[in-house]
Design an enzyme around this catalytic site. Structure first.
Site: not given
Ligand code: 3HC
Ligand code: NAI
Length: 698
Positions: A62, A101, A104
């Site tokens: 992120a 992220g 992910e």
């Protein structure tokens, strides 16, 4: 520029994400990705989707800069869920460092292929948060709870072989062409009629609940000790543990709730500050102008505590080292220490004995300084004495080549004065390593008045090769770290003379999160070192300066700490750690009586206030005098070299979080009693007046 584009190649939809430098998942990346998924997902002609992020790396996580800010757009967790429920085979094609992220997103795809040198990880814990886009739920399903928790609690980067062996990656590609890898893998999957494979439906590694419960209990108790003061490690364990008993969507909601709690925690602010502060350290003027030189051959003068540590740090980075000592006995001592360190590493399985031999083949120790003739850099680590150092540098001036960089590891002495005995002072610099130098990350790069840009640039390159954390400092007594240390040590002794117990002070600092209390550090470093410095400074001390003699009384007994088995604490076989030396309290009481001070009691908060105020006070002075370029550099020095809790961001960040107005008020209050020591610095007054904080100077 951020860009998410999609194209169609035969029956495969290709999504390419670009957000240099590390393809961080910003709001616009999330929006673009969701848009591409929706469009490709709705296209019946497409049978598979490939997600790739050409450039330096697949998504590195992120966008950290967005944390704590209000940003529009879908949250990453929703995007991941949308990817997973697509009815077409989704492939993530990885390279570089898919982290947080990024991993992910990859785990919400149905299959993962990765380029040969890819490293994956969920390092959110290092930022005070938890993987908040399904990571705490999907990773255990791929590699099992034990490995998933290990990855999430350490934040370590896992290499491709380990990731493949444990089911995180399905295939290792032959080369780095991430788009080509993704497309060809998708084609093969389609040819094999491979079906969609949502990670949330994989359960073979999480179905032995009894076993998993035991694993989690063990990790929980270890984490309670290792990460006592931290918030996010416990939230990570909670999310995994509770998720196992919830439906997948509820587990994701639960993860989200815990993620938000982490985001709101001040620890997140501190850790993210540390992340960016450590990336700002190399933004120094000399690096824009200077040309670094690749070095191979290093000389080290002195084979004591620092000389041996510096030699090992250099050899570990592949440099050849010639060490100079005064006599054969000293050489023997240094060799024994170096050998013992590597033997221990072999015993612990950190290196093989072949590696040890290879490293030791880089090392030579001799007494004759003429052997330094071919060295490209010489680091002096002899006794902390200006006359001796000047003699050494004058000799180096005649022996070494004209291009050889001459560095001093001095802790406090004036590098300009040392440089004055060298014909060409532009090649003289301070390289202040910390003990043990083969372990400690911090390296203060001390730029003297005449140090050239090239010399500075070469020092920063050296730091990079040695995997150190370099911080630029100007010349002053003690540079950034030890100058701040001197101030709060004096402040601490004032408190002790006024009535606080050294052991109480240490407890308060440990509870605050410091690796050690002040007096533990003195015992570790050796009380004699500070004693020698105090004696050196005595002639320059102003008659009105408050000088506390407690430390001198301790040293006069020969109690130098660990090296003499006795200091503020007692050491030795069978003695429990942190056993107070009972005679210290007697010395304190006698000294208070001698100077006529009636002891008062200190609360934990009063101790902490004074400690922080002293650090910030000197930090501000250092900024005023431009010794440090920015407040965050002082933070990096303190979190990497002095055990200040990283999750508090460093002393300057901590002061910002407390509020500079409150810090100034404390300093003003202390200055009523001792204006010589506490007179509030101008810069701090200005910042408060203008409602600004240290961050505004970063
Ligand atoms: N967000 C924003 N900026 C980032 C970033 C991120 N995640 N990662 C790196 N950057 C920036 C750096 O600040 C630096 O900027 P600068 O050039 O202006 O100083 C630039 O990218 C390059 O970074 P490095 O100097 O660190 O480059 P390296 O090549 O040495 O390392 C890296 C690359 C391994 C990716 C390293 O930058 C890194 O570890 N980044 C952080 C990765 C991370 O923690 N990811 C998880 C984020 S949290 C998350 O994903 C939450 C999710 O669960 C919801
Ligand atoms: P030390 O006393 O352990 O070692 C100094 C060594 O230098 C001795 O082995 C001595 O024999 C040798 N030496 C002295 N003169 C010499 C000469 N002319 N030629 C060759 N060798 C000579 O001291 P330590 O702790 O290693 O400190 C060295 C320097 O590093 C000092 O300037 C100190 O301030 C600085 N420093 C020390 C730190 C520490 O924690 N000990 C941390 C950071 C810097």
């Amino acid at each position: 520029m951020t860009e998410v584009k999609h194209t169609i190649i035969d029956e495969i939809g290709l999504i390419e994400i670009s957000n240099p430098p590390v393809n961080a998942i910003s709001a616009s990346v999330r929006k673009g990705l969701l848009n591409s998924i929706n469009e490709l997902g709705a296209n019946n002609l497409i049978k598979a989707i490939v997600i790739a992020a050409p450039g330096r790396t697949f998504l590195a996580g992120a966008d950290i800069k967005e944390f704590g800010k209000n940003v529009d757009g879908p949250i990453l967790s929703e995007v991941c869920d949308k990817i997973e429920v697509l009815d077409k085979v989704v492939v993530a094609s990885l390279h570089g460092t898919p982290l947080g992220g990024g991993l992910e997103v990859a785990m919400s795809a149905h299959y993962r292929i990765a380029a040969p040198k890819t490293k994956v990880g969920l390092p959110e814990v290092l930022l005070g948060i938890l993987p908040g886009a399904g990571g705490t739920q999907r990773l255990p399903r791929l590699c099992g709870v034990s490995m998933a928790l290990d990855m999430m609690l350490t934040g370590r980067h896992v290499n491709i072989d380990e990731a493949f062996k444990n089911g995180i990656i399905d295939e290792i590609a032959e080369d780095d062409d991430t788009v080509k890898n993704g497309i060809s893998y998708a084609r093969r999957l389609l040819k094999r009629n491979s079906d969609v494979r949502p990670t949330s439906e994989i359960s073979d590694k999480i179905d032995n609940l009894d076993e998993i419960k035991k694993t989690i209990e063990k990790i929980k108790s270890e984490t309670l000790i290792k990460a006592k003061n931290l918030f996010s490690p416990h939230a990570i364990i909670k999310s995994v543990e509770e998720g196992l008993n919830l439906s997948f969507p509820n587990a994701i909601d639960n993860e989200r709730r815990l993620f938000k709690e982490c985001i709101e925690s001040p620890q997140r602010q501190g850790l993210i500050h540390s992340f960016f502060a450590e990336r700002a350290i190399t933004k120094v003027p000399e690096l824009e102008l200077g040309k670094p030189k690749e070095l191979k051959k290093i000389g080290v003068i002195g084979g004591g505590t620092m000389g041996t540590g510096i030699s090992m740090a250099a050899m570990n980075a592949g440099f050849s080292v010639v060490m100079i000592e005064q006599n054969d006995e000293a050489i023997e001592k240094a060799l024994t220490k170096i050998n013992a360190t590597y033997d221990r590493n072999v015993k612990l399985g950190r290196i093989s004995s072949e590696q040890k031999n290879q490293i030791m083949s880089l090392f030579t120790a001799v007494t004759n300084m003429d052997n330094l003739i071919d060295r490209e850099l010489v680091i002096e680590a002899v006794f902390e004495n200006m006359e001796i150092k000047k003699q050494v540098f004058a000799k180096l001036n005649t022996i070494c080549s004209k291009e050889c960089i001459l560095a001093s590891n001095t802790s406090y002495l004036d590098v300009n004065e040392i440089a004055s005995v060298v014909e060409n002072p532009s090649r003289v610099i301070g390289l202040h390593f910390f003990s043990p130098a083969n372990i400690m990350k911090l390296l203060e790069i001390v730029v003297a008045d005449k140090t050239s840009d090239d010399t500075v640039a070469t020092a920063f390159l050296l730091a990079k090769r040695m995997k150190k954390v370099p911080v630029r400092s100007g010349v002053c007594d003690g540079f950034i770290g030890n100058r701040v240390l001197s101030k709060y040590l004096i402040g601490t002794y004032h408190m002790v003379e006024d009535g606080a117990s050294p052991f109480h002070i240490d407890t308060v600092l440990r509870n605050f999160g410091c690796a050690m209390g002040v007096f533990q550090v003195i015992d570790l470093a050796g009380g004699d070192i500070g004693w020698a410095t105090r004696k050196r400074k005595a002639p320059f001390r102003h008659k009105d300066d408050r000088y506390v003699e407690i430390a001198d009384r301790v040293c006069e007994n020969g109690w130098f700490g660990q090296k003499t088995s006795k200091g503020y604490y007692l050491y030795g076989d069978g003695i429990k750690p942190l056993t107070a030396n009972p005679e210290i309290n007697i010395i304190c009481e006698n000294e208070r009586q001698r100077v006529g001070i009636k002891p008062k009691s200190f609360s934990d908060q009063e101790i902490l206030d004074k400690y922080i105020a002293a650090m910030v006070f000197e930090g501000v002075k250092i900024l005023q005098e431009k010794i440090a370029i920015r407040p965050s550099d002082i933070d990096v020095v303190y979190t990497n070299g002095y055990g200040f809790p990283r999750w508090r961001g460093g002393p300057m960040k901590y002061a910002d979080m407390v509020g500079l107005d409150k810090i100034l008020l404390n300093i003003q209050k202390f200055s009523e009693e001792d204006p010589r020591f506490w007179s509030p610095p101008e810069l701090l007054i200005d910042l408060v007046k203008n409602n600004k904080n240290f961050d505004s100077l970063n």
